[in-house]
Design a protein around this motif. Structure first.
Motif, short mmCIF file in Angstrom:
data_model
loop_
_atom_site.label_atom_id
_atom_site.label_comp_id
_atom_site.label_asym_id
_atom_site.label_seq_id
_atom_site.Cartn_x
_atom_site.Cartn_y
_atom_site.Cartn_z
N GLU A 137 -58.40 17.95 -31.37
CA GLU A 137 -58.76 18.28 -29.99
C GLU A 137 -58.96 17.02 -29.15
O GLU A 137 -58.77 17.03 -27.93
N ALA A 138 -59.34 15.91 -29.79
CA ALA A 138 -59.61 14.66 -29.08
C ALA A 138 -58.34 13.85 -28.79
O ALA A 138 -58.39 12.86 -28.06
N ILE A 139 -57.21 14.25 -29.36
CA ILE A 139 -55.96 13.52 -29.13
C ILE A 139 -55.58 13.64 -27.66
O ILE A 139 -55.55 14.73 -27.09
N SER A 140 -55.26 12.50 -27.07
CA SER A 140 -54.94 12.50 -25.63
C SER A 140 -53.46 12.78 -25.35
O SER A 140 -53.13 13.26 -24.27
N ASP A 141 -52.58 12.49 -26.27
CA ASP A 141 -51.15 12.71 -26.09
C ASP A 141 -50.86 14.21 -26.21
O ASP A 141 -50.97 14.79 -27.30
N PRO A 142 -50.47 14.88 -25.10
CA PRO A 142 -50.27 16.33 -25.14
C PRO A 142 -49.16 16.77 -26.10
O PRO A 142 -49.25 17.83 -26.71
N LYS A 153 -50.60 16.53 -29.64
CA LYS A 153 -51.61 17.59 -29.77
C LYS A 153 -50.93 18.95 -29.96
O LYS A 153 -51.30 19.73 -30.83
#
Length: 161
Positions: A21-26, A29
């Motif tokens: 959930e903390a991954i910034s790359d959509p 993710k």
């Protein structure tokens, strides 16, 4: 009670989901979520096949399913995948059979209200039994315990007019 390694695996999965959930790359993710969903779909299909195969074996299959639903880990997964042969209320009522003096007041949409009417072992044992039988529980209220109910200030400090 579920074995420690099963609980540790559940904890690790929860940690990993939090990290995903903390991954910034959509794109990453989305790919990770799709991978998890695909693995869950595969597991659900396999569990569904186990249930179907057991059903074909009559009494022997019924005994197998009885054994499987008594295993906390397997039972939890059958609930997760919507394959548990007992509905929510049946599982809760089954857990309550081990507790004298506990009345089921209401059960609705995953919310349970119980009343302890006698001298029961302990509230924590009751909560644990319900959690094992119904891990899909939304809320549990136990009336008739020290933790339940409102205590007016007057009752604590003496009645004052």
């Amino acid at each position: 009670m579920q074995d420690r390694s099963f609980q540790q695996r559940i904890g690790r999965i929860e940690t990993l989901v939090g990290e995903l959930e903390a991954i910034s790359d959509p794109a990453v993710k989305a790919a990770a979520k799709e991978l998890v969903a695909s693995v869950m779909d595969l597991n659900a299909a396999a569990f569904e096949r186990v249930v179907q195969v057991a059903a074909r074996y009559g009494d022997a299959g019924s005994r197998l399913m009885d054994g499987l639903i008594r295993d906390e880990a397997v039972s939890s997964l059958l609930i997760l995948y919507g394959l548990h042969p007992q509905d929510f209320e049946t599982r809760v009522r089954g857990a309550l059979k081990n507790f004298e003096g506990v009345k089921l007041v209401s059960i609705e949409e995953g919310r349970i209200v119980l009343r302890m009417e006698g001298k029961e072992r302990s509230e924590s044992a009751l909560r644990q039994a319900i959690a094992v039988a119904a891990p899909d529980l939304v809320d549990l209220i136990i009336e008739g315990t020290a933790q339940s109910g409102f205590v007016p200030l007057e009752a604590l400090s003496g009645a004052r007019a």
